[in-house]
Design an enzyme around this catalytic site. Structure first.
Site, PDB file in Angstrom:
ATOM      1  N   TYR A 180      -4.830 -46.776   9.158  1.00 31.79           N
ATOM      2  CA  TYR A 180      -4.806 -47.388  10.488  1.00 31.79           C
ATOM      3  C   TYR A 180      -6.110 -48.139  10.764  1.00 31.79           C
ATOM      4  CZ  TYR A 180      -0.585 -44.556  10.933  1.00 31.79           C
ATOM      5  OH  TYR A 180       0.661 -44.005  10.741  1.00 31.79           O
ATOM      6  N   ASP A 270      -1.597 -36.369   1.579  1.00 32.74           N
ATOM      7  CA  ASP A 270      -2.007 -35.715   2.817  1.00 32.74           C
ATOM      8  C   ASP A 270      -1.029 -34.608   3.184  1.00 32.74           C
ATOM      9  OD1 ASP A 270      -3.804 -35.597   5.055  1.00 32.74           O
ATOM     10  OD2 ASP A 270      -2.102 -36.230   6.258  1.00 32.74           O
ATOM     11  N   CYS A 348       6.240 -21.930   5.582  1.00 33.59           N
ATOM     12  CA  CYS A 348       6.661 -23.289   5.231  1.00 33.59           C
ATOM     13  C   CYS A 348       6.938 -23.344   3.730  1.00 33.59           C
ATOM     14  CB  CYS A 348       5.524 -24.234   5.594  1.00 33.59           C
ATOM     15  SG  CYS A 348       5.677 -25.872   4.895  1.00 33.59           S
ATOM     16  N   CYS A 351       8.880 -28.535   1.810  1.00 29.53           N
ATOM     17  CA  CYS A 351       9.960 -29.449   1.398  1.00 29.53           C
ATOM     18  C   CYS A 351       9.848 -30.820   2.059  1.00 29.53           C
ATOM     19  CB  CYS A 351      11.316 -28.842   1.735  1.00 29.53           C
ATOM     20  SG  CYS A 351      11.565 -28.613   3.513  1.00 29.53           S
ATOM     21  N   CYS A 354      10.662 -32.114   7.474  1.00 31.09           N
ATOM     22  CA  CYS A 354      10.092 -32.451   8.794  1.00 31.09           C
ATOM     23  C   CYS A 354       9.606 -33.901   8.804  1.00 31.09           C
ATOM     24  CB  CYS A 354       8.959 -31.491   9.140  1.00 31.09           C
ATOM     25  SG  CYS A 354       7.799 -31.209   7.790  1.00 31.09           S
ATOM     26  N   CYS A 366      13.364 -28.763  10.697  1.00 33.72           N
ATOM     27  CA  CYS A 366      12.651 -27.954   9.710  1.00 33.72           C
ATOM     28  C   CYS A 366      13.658 -27.103   8.951  1.00 33.72           C
ATOM     29  CB  CYS A 366      11.634 -27.064  10.415  1.00 33.72           C
ATOM     30  SG  CYS A 366      10.853 -25.850   9.339  1.00 33.72           S
ATOM     31  N   ASP A 650      27.481 -25.524   3.816  1.00 38.27           N
ATOM     32  CA  ASP A 650      28.091 -26.442   2.862  1.00 38.27           C
ATOM     33  C   ASP A 650      29.598 -26.274   2.777  1.00 38.27           C
ATOM     34  OD1 ASP A 650      25.663 -27.599   2.169  1.00 38.27           O
ATOM     35  OD2 ASP A 650      25.237 -26.049   0.681  1.00 38.27           O
TER      36      ASP A 650
HETATM   37  P1  ADP Z   1      25.091 -22.804   1.827  1.00 31.49           P
HETATM   38  O1  ADP Z   1      24.064 -23.820   1.464  1.00 31.49           O
HETATM   39  O2  ADP Z   1      26.120 -23.324   2.772  1.00 31.49           O
HETATM   40  O3  ADP Z   1      24.516 -21.520   2.281  1.00 31.49           O
HETATM   41  P2  ADP Z   1      25.423 -21.984  -0.985  1.00 31.49           P
HETATM   42  O4  ADP Z   1      26.213 -22.733  -1.985  1.00 31.49           O
HETATM   43  O5  ADP Z   1      23.946 -22.013  -1.112  1.00 31.49           O
HETATM   44  O6  ADP Z   1      25.904 -22.498   0.465  1.00 31.49           O
HETATM   45  O7  ADP Z   1      25.865 -20.462  -0.991  1.00 31.49           O
HETATM   46  C1  ADP Z   1      27.191 -20.085  -0.995  1.00 31.49           C
HETATM   47  C2  ADP Z   1      27.273 -18.670  -1.550  1.00 31.49           C
HETATM   48  O8  ADP Z   1      28.600 -18.197  -1.333  1.00 31.49           O
HETATM   49  C3  ADP Z   1      27.019 -18.541  -3.046  1.00 31.49           C
HETATM   50  O9  ADP Z   1      25.981 -17.620  -3.263  1.00 31.49           O
HETATM   51  C4  ADP Z   1      28.336 -18.004  -3.631  1.00 31.49           C
HETATM   52  O10 ADP Z   1      28.105 -17.055  -4.658  1.00 31.49           O
HETATM   53  C5  ADP Z   1      28.965 -17.342  -2.425  1.00 31.49           C
HETATM   54  N1  ADP Z   1      30.435 -17.244  -2.485  1.00 31.49           N
HETATM   55  C6  ADP Z   1      31.319 -18.253  -2.694  1.00 31.49           C
HETATM   56  N2  ADP Z   1      32.601 -17.778  -2.651  1.00 31.49           N
HETATM   57  C7  ADP Z   1      32.497 -16.449  -2.382  1.00 31.49           C
HETATM   58  C8  ADP Z   1      33.454 -15.400  -2.195  1.00 31.49           C
HETATM   59  N3  ADP Z   1      34.766 -15.639  -2.246  1.00 31.49           N
HETATM   60  N4  ADP Z   1      32.996 -14.152  -1.933  1.00 31.49           N
HETATM   61  C9  ADP Z   1      31.666 -13.895  -1.835  1.00 31.49           C
HETATM   62  N5  ADP Z   1      30.730 -14.854  -2.016  1.00 31.49           N
HETATM   63  C10 ADP Z   1      31.131 -16.105  -2.279  1.00 31.49           C
HETATM   64 FE1  SF4 Z   2       7.656 -26.786   5.963  1.00 28.03          FE
HETATM   65 FE2  SF4 Z   2       8.420 -29.129   6.978  1.00 28.03          FE
HETATM   66 FE3  SF4 Z   2       9.917 -27.906   5.115  1.00 28.03          FE
HETATM   67 FE4  SF4 Z   2       9.722 -26.933   7.607  1.00 28.03          FE
HETATM   68  S1  SF4 Z   2      10.636 -28.859   6.981  1.00 28.03           S
HETATM   69  S2  SF4 Z   2       9.634 -25.773   5.705  1.00 28.03           S
HETATM   70  S3  SF4 Z   2       7.621 -27.399   8.102  1.00 28.03           S
HETATM   71  S4  SF4 Z   2       7.832 -28.706   4.878  1.00 28.03           S
END
Ligand code: ADP
Ligand code: SF4
Length: 690
Positions: A180, A270, A348, A351, A354, A366, A650
């Site tokens: 800046y 940074d 933290c 990642c 933020c 976060c 997910d």
């Molecule tokens: P998220 O990011 O949404 O938390 P992940 O893919 O990291 O999803 O985690 C999903 C978890 O669900 C995995 O650890 C997987 O082993 C578990 N899982 C998927 N199907 C089953 C099931 N039928 N019974 C028990 N656990 C399951």
């Molecule tokens: Fe740390 Fe930012 Fe990741 Fe949160 S989003 S855990 S403050 S690096």
């Protein structure tokens, strides 16, 4: 529990000019994506940190004049009286908890494009900042400032400092960092002036000195004057009588400010991501400052370990422990140390999601702390939850980030929670991903949540339990939350930016296959159009295991979205160091098991590479069979005592870990609550007198 006496030093007050910080925890200025247009959101976000024990809580960048206009990136302003009220909301909130409020007055110089104000950007000598990223590119070059412009700049700074006082700030900054305007005067590459503001160190430092002086004159003894300065580039330049120009600048200004806030020059160094930098990574650049000045020094380094913090103080590196990300991930970090609960700190993970919020122009998000940015608009407090409104019991199927967060928050509310995962260990996607190069720190997402769940009487943990529909129907829980995650598909990428049909052939893998133990034969191609970290990290791992690896992406750079998290240049360096060959702007046009055809995404011109295996890191789809099968048997719910079945994370919509954690948290917060038409309260600007 009482505080561990080892950490007492962290709770000593520190005098900063005319004001006194109640302890050494200092939330340095950091972007929050919350402009003056979101005054309540911003005030509550900062207040929560003061409540959590941060002795000083600062703003993000606050522009002093319309010639420093960063739009569409978010920034605050103190351009005239109309801006004061919005800031006062924050200082009042911070003061309620006995903390000091600091304001980072800022002029962006050649870096801001002034897209809204349409004023020519200002610079010492007309040298532009030549960005490599589209979002930062502009076609308007800065103009060189003459002496009258410099006088104007000093007046803007002084006027903004007076408004800062009126808004209630205790610490007022001069910001000479991160490219800046005042920083541009310090660096000979930007500053090619031949007058008294260019040339020698004394001349290049003159503007910063004058800005400090006018700020001091404006605030008198009612506020401290802080200098925030980037020292990385200056430290790399040999000095004339000291080891570096950084030493000479700090010597020249040694006791002029009341506080030195020292940092690095570019976002990737940074605000260094954990994938490439350890805790305390600034130390080699800034460690000398305290030896040169008698004034207190604050610096950052993603500090989350109290022992590490104590060592910074004891070894004379810092006086105040600066935190931006650690204060976002856990606004209550100081209080937890103070109360002997340091094991409860939500550390933290580095990642930088933020930071991506700032690039996106939205309030901060976060990964670790889903309440960040939601304190006011959703009423989510990081440490307090609504008590259970019923004696419902909930079954969470899946113990990844979303399931774990959901279970923790429901359990904190007092509900009876059972969480099951098919795998022998909880963690979901983290089980595999934290084993990839540099990603082990991300394991804190699962570790913190498991630490919270274990030992709670209202929680039952069932690892190694793959649940079927019959298991769920027989489980005697009234509410079922399906958090079963997502799976990677073998879809490829079409010329029109759509996914195409799955590509099934021998030795074609997805990240799930690699996670399950598949070992691709070399030469291997990793084809990435997910564009976040995973494709790059898998390519790096393969190459480190001596597999000849090509990384191919439809984007213009490797792991293109990691630009948003400051990781992109570091990803390129890591892939280069591991020996990965990078092919950008290419899609896969064919693979016969021996050769792969890469097509240019714009011209379709083809190139062939020797290739024995292909890893596709592209599109994910929910792993939601359990959910769909349950709904198909909804007629049996009443007899089974099931009142609701929901999906989170997910399994609902595949996203980054930050999305999964937020989704799980939201379910738990809203459980038993009446639905609202708009899920959060909208903020509106405050005007004079409001
Ligand atoms: P998220 O990011 O949404 O938390 P992940 O893919 O990291 O999803 O985690 C999903 C978890 O669900 C995995 O650890 C997987 O082993 C578990 N899982 C998927 N199907 C089953 C099931 N039928 N019974 C028990 N656990 C399951
Ligand atoms: Fe740390 Fe930012 Fe990741 Fe949160 S989003 S855990 S403050 S690096």
């Amino acid at each position: 529990m009482p505080r561990n006496p080892r950490f007492d030093v962290l709770f000593e007050p520190v005098r900063i000019g005319p004001v006194t910080a109640p302890n050494r925890f200092y939330q340095v200025p950091h972007a929050s994506g919350m402009t003056n247009a979101l005054p309540h959101v911003r005030a509550k976000f900062r207040e929560t940190k003061a409540e959590g024990g941060w002795g000083v809580v600062c703003t993000g960048a606050v522009s002093i004049h319309p010639s420093s206009d960063d739009a569409p990136l978010p920034f605050a302003s103190l351009w005239d009286e109309a801006d004061v009220r919005a800031h006062a909301a924050m200082t009042e909130a911070v003061h309620r908890h006995g903390s000091l409020a600091g304001v980072e007055l800022w002029h962006g110089g050649a870096i801001t494009m002034n897209r809204t104000s349409r004023l020519p950007p200002l610079s010492p000598s007309g040298m532009p900042w030549l960005s490599t990223h589209l979002g930062f590119m502009g076609n308007l070059r800065p103009r060189a400032m003459d002496r009258a412009d410099i006088r104007e700049l000093l007046r803007w700074q002084a006027d903004a400092a007076k408004r800062a006082l009126a808004a209630g700030f205790d610490i007022v900054y001069v910001y000479a960092g991160m490219g800046y305007l005042p920083y541009e005067f310090l660096l000979p590459e930007y500053n090619r002036r031949t007058d008294e503001y260019g040339g020698s160190i004394a001349n290049r430092t003159r503007l910063v000195r004058e800005m400090l002086e006018v700020t001091r004159d404006a605030v008198g003894d009612r506020a401290a004057v802080a200098l925030r300065i980037s020292l990385e580039e200056l430290r790399a330049k040999p000095g004339t009588h000291a080891p570096s120009e950084a030493h000479e600048v700090v010597e020249a200004l040694a006791d002029v400010p009341d506080l030195w806030d020292v940092k690095m020059d570019s976002s990737p160094t940074d605000c260094a991501p954990s994938r490439f930098s350890p805790e305390g990574s600034h130390e080699p650049v800034i460690e000398f400052v305290k030896k040169v000045t008698k004034k207190p020094v604050v610096g950052v380094g993603r500090f989350t370990s109290p022992d590490f913090m104590v060592s910074q103080i004891r070894r004379g590196v810092l006086d105040l422990i600066g935190g931006a990300r650690p204060s976002i991930a856990d606004p209550f970090l100081p209080r937890k140390i103070d109360e002997g609960r340091e094991h409860e700190i939500r550390e933290c993970i580095g990642c930088n999601i933020c930071i991506s919020s700032w690039h996106d122009g939205v309030p901060v998000r976060c990964t670790q702390n889903p309440t960040a940015g939601e304190e006011w608009r959703r009423g989510w407090h990081p440490e307090r939850v609504e008590p259970a409104a019923s004696d419902a019991s909930i079954l969470v199927v899946g113990g990844g980030p979303s399931g774990l967060e959901c279970a923790v928050t429901l359990a904190r509310r007092g509900y009876r929670v059972t969480i099951a995962d098919a795998a022998a260990e909880f963690g979901g996607r983290l089980r595999f991903e934290t084993g990839l190069p540099g990603l082990s720190t991300w394991g804190r997402v699962a570790d913190w949540r498991l630490g919270q769940l274990r030992g709670r009487a209202n929680v039952s943990l069932f690892p190694g339990s793959s649940l079927t529909v019959d298991d769920v129907l027989g489980s005697e829980h009234a509410h079922v939350v399906v958090a079963t995650g997502a799976r990677w598909t073998r879809m490829l990428y079409a010329t029109i930016e759509f996914p195409t049909e799955p590509f099934d052939a021998p030795r074609v893998y997805t990240p799930d296959d690699i996670a399950a133990g598949a070992v691709p034969e070399g030469p291997a191609v990793v084809f990435d159009f997910d564009n976040y970290y995973l494709g790059g990290a898998i390519a790096e791992r393969l190459a480190r295991h001596q597999v000849e690896t090509h990384y191919v992406t439809t984007a213009g750079s490797a792991s293109a979205w990691t630009f948003m998290t400051n990781e992109l240049p570091l990803v390129h360096r890591a892939l280069g160091a591991a020996g990965v060959t990078i092919h950008t702007l290419r899609r896969i046009a064919g693979f016969d098991g021996e050769e792969i055809a890469l097509a240019d995404v714009f011209t379709n011109a083809e190139q062939r590479l020797r290739c024995r295996s292909l890893v596709i890191v592209g599109v994910r789809e929910p792993r939601d069979e359990l959910y769909r099968e349950l709904l198909a048997r909804s007629g049996e719910f009443e007899r089974a005592g099931i009142r609701s079945v929901s999906r989170i994370g997910d399994a609902l919509a595949p996203g980054a870990i930050v999305h999964a954690v937020h989704s799980g948290h939201r379910y738990a917060r809203e459980f038993d609550a009446a639905p609202t038409a708009v899920p959060y309260v909208r903020d509106f600007p405050l005007h004079r007198g409001q």
